[in-house]
Every structure is written in C-alpha cells, then in structure tokens.
Motif scaffolding. Structure first.
Motif, PDB file in Angstrom:
ATOM      1  N   GLY A 138       0.829  -1.206   0.000  1.00 30.28           N
ATOM      2  CA  GLY A 138       0.000   0.000   0.000  1.00 30.28           C
ATOM      3  C   GLY A 138       0.863   1.256   0.000  1.00 30.28           C
ATOM      4  O   GLY A 138       0.582   2.222  -0.722  1.00 30.28           O
ATOM      5  N   ARG A 139       1.928   1.242   0.789  1.00 30.53           N
ATOM      6  CA  ARG A 139       2.851   2.382   0.803  1.00 30.53           C
ATOM      7  C   ARG A 139       3.535   2.532  -0.558  1.00 30.53           C
ATOM      8  O   ARG A 139       3.722   3.640  -1.058  1.00 30.53           O
ATOM      9  CB  ARG A 139       3.891   2.202   1.906  1.00 30.53           C
ATOM     10  CG  ARG A 139       3.298   2.420   3.288  1.00 30.53           C
ATOM     11  CD  ARG A 139       4.208   2.092   4.443  1.00 30.53           C
ATOM     12  NE  ARG A 139       5.583   2.539   4.287  1.00 30.53           N
ATOM     13  CZ  ARG A 139       6.580   2.133   5.085  1.00 30.53           C
ATOM     14  NH1 ARG A 139       6.331   1.279   6.070  1.00 30.53           N
ATOM     15  NH2 ARG A 139       7.803   2.562   4.908  1.00 30.53           N
TER      16      ARG A 139
ATOM     17  N   ALA B 160      -1.203  -3.566  -6.777  1.00 26.47           N
ATOM     18  CA  ALA B 160      -2.575  -3.553  -6.241  1.00 26.47           C
ATOM     19  C   ALA B 160      -3.151  -4.964  -6.225  1.00 26.47           C
ATOM     20  O   ALA B 160      -3.760  -5.391  -5.229  1.00 26.47           O
ATOM     21  CB  ALA B 160      -3.452  -2.618  -7.076  1.00 26.47           C
TER      22      ALA B 160
ATOM     23  N   ALA C 100      -1.329  -6.993  -3.475  1.00 27.00           N
ATOM     24  CA  ALA C 100      -1.786  -6.604  -2.137  1.00 27.00           C
ATOM     25  C   ALA C 100      -3.129  -7.259  -1.826  1.00 27.00           C
ATOM     26  O   ALA C 100      -3.334  -7.751  -0.706  1.00 27.00           O
ATOM     27  CB  ALA C 100      -1.884  -5.084  -2.035  1.00 27.00           C
ATOM     28  N   GLU C 101      -4.028  -7.285  -2.799  1.00 23.24           N
ATOM     29  CA  GLU C 101      -5.330  -7.947  -2.596  1.00 23.24           C
ATOM     30  C   GLU C 101      -5.150  -9.443  -2.373  1.00 23.24           C
ATOM     31  O   GLU C 101      -5.807 -10.030  -1.523  1.00 23.24           O
ATOM     32  CB  GLU C 101      -6.261  -7.689  -3.786  1.00 23.24           C
ATOM     33  CG  GLU C 101      -6.914  -6.327  -3.752  1.00 23.24           C
ATOM     34  CD  GLU C 101      -7.656  -6.047  -2.447  1.00 23.24           C
ATOM     35  OE1 GLU C 101      -8.509  -6.864  -2.039  1.00 23.24           O
ATOM     36  OE2 GLU C 101      -7.366  -5.006  -1.817  1.00 23.24           O
TER      37      GLU C 101
END
Length: 198
Positions: free
Chosen positions: A127-128, A175, A178-179
């Motif tokens: 996320g970062r 993205a 991360a999911e």
C-alpha cells in the motif's frame, strides 16, 4: 547475446550521443545531461562523469580536441567523438533497442522472498509502495503535459512514456498482489508454512 564492451556504463552511451552533436568539455556535458533530464534515466554525479569521459578516451572512443582557459574558470579539455566512438555508439544503441536484457531490479528480489513477511505486513507495505508509485506516475504525466505544451517532439519523450508505462504496470501488479495477500486462504497457508519452519 550481449556484447562485452570496453566501456559499458550507460552514462558513456549518453556522453557519446552528446559529443556526436558537438565537441564539449565534461562540465558542459553534465550541465546538458541535467538540463535535458537525463539524470532521471542515468545515475551519475560529476566525478563519475569525468571518470567515464576518461574511460572513453582510453578506449579510443573520444579524443581531446583542445584545451581552453579563461580567467574565470580552470583549464577545461574539450572532447569530441572519434570514428571508433561513432561506430561503438551505433552498435551499442542497436543492441540495447533490439535485444531484451535480463535485469535484476531490487523489487524483483523482494518479490522472490515475499513469503518471509506476514501477509498483512506485506499488504501494508505494498500500500505504501502504491502511494509512492501513484506520485511518480503523476510526476511523469506532468512532465509529459509540460513537454506537450512546449511542443517537444514525441521521440524526445520516449523514455518518459516508457517510464509511465512501467509505473502504471507496476501499480496494477502491486494492487493485485496486495489484494491476494489479504486472501484468508493465503493467510492460513502462510501460518502453516511458518509453523513448519519453526
């Protein structure tokens, strides 16, 4: 197959290109590289620039044309590209454009070892990274917008368009990853793997 070159630093390639336009001293080379934003694609500093110019001279790709001195500045040597340098430039450019090269980016290393991090931590770190990548993408879009307003020919923007394509691809990838790390089945598999390792 990648050729073994006498001077293989990407900065050397940029120096050859700029010296093809006109002979100049290393200080002027550095100023122009920075002015044209090449420091966004090529990592260098003043010391490394002078070192590369010397390596190119020893390899016979550039030669001293003259030494100039004025009262305000120290003596400066003007370099020009040689015929051997011109041949090296075109050969090297053709190879770089045509032949994909295996590169080892540090993010790829981190991805190959990602399972060492707890899934929630990995997702948080991604996320970062996504936030930083989004800023980078906006910065490049700004450069491209300004260049369009300044009527810069598209061929001089190829590196920025490539940079944007890579950043946008990495945003999509990060993205999705991360999911995936938030998936409960991965969390359970990670816990089992960790237990097996202890």
């Amino acid at each position: 197959m990648e050729k073994r070159r006498k001077v293989s630093n990407p900065l050397a390639l940029a120096v050859l290109v700029y010296l093809m336009a006109e002979p100049m001293h290393a200080y002027e080379l550095g100023r122009r590289l920075q002015e044209h934003g090449k420091d966004r694609s090529i990592k260098y500093n003043r010391g490394s620039l002078y070192m590369v110019v010397e390596q190119l001279r020893k390899a016979g790709f550039v030669a001293e044309r003259e030494t100039v001195r004025d009262t305000q500045r120290p003596e400066r040597t003007i370099y020009g590209i040689t015929e051997a340098g011109r041949a090296e430039l075109y050969d090297w450019m053709r190879e770089l454009v045509a032949v994909p090269r295996e590169e080892y980016p540090s993010f790829g290393v981190a991805l190959s070892l990602l399972a060492v991090l707890a899934p929630a931590e990995g997702a948080g770190l991604l996320g970062r990274r996504l936030a930083a990548l989004t800023e980078q993408a906006e910065e490049v879009r700004g450069v491209l917008r300004q260049a369009g307003e300044d009527q810069v020919h598209w061929v001089f923007l190829a590196e920025e368009r490539y940079r944007l394509a890579l950043v946008e691809a990495e945003i999509r990838f990060a993205a999705d990853l991360a999911e995936s790390l938030k998936d409960p089945t991965y969390e359970r598999a990670w816990q089992r793997m960790r237990e097996d390792m202890t």
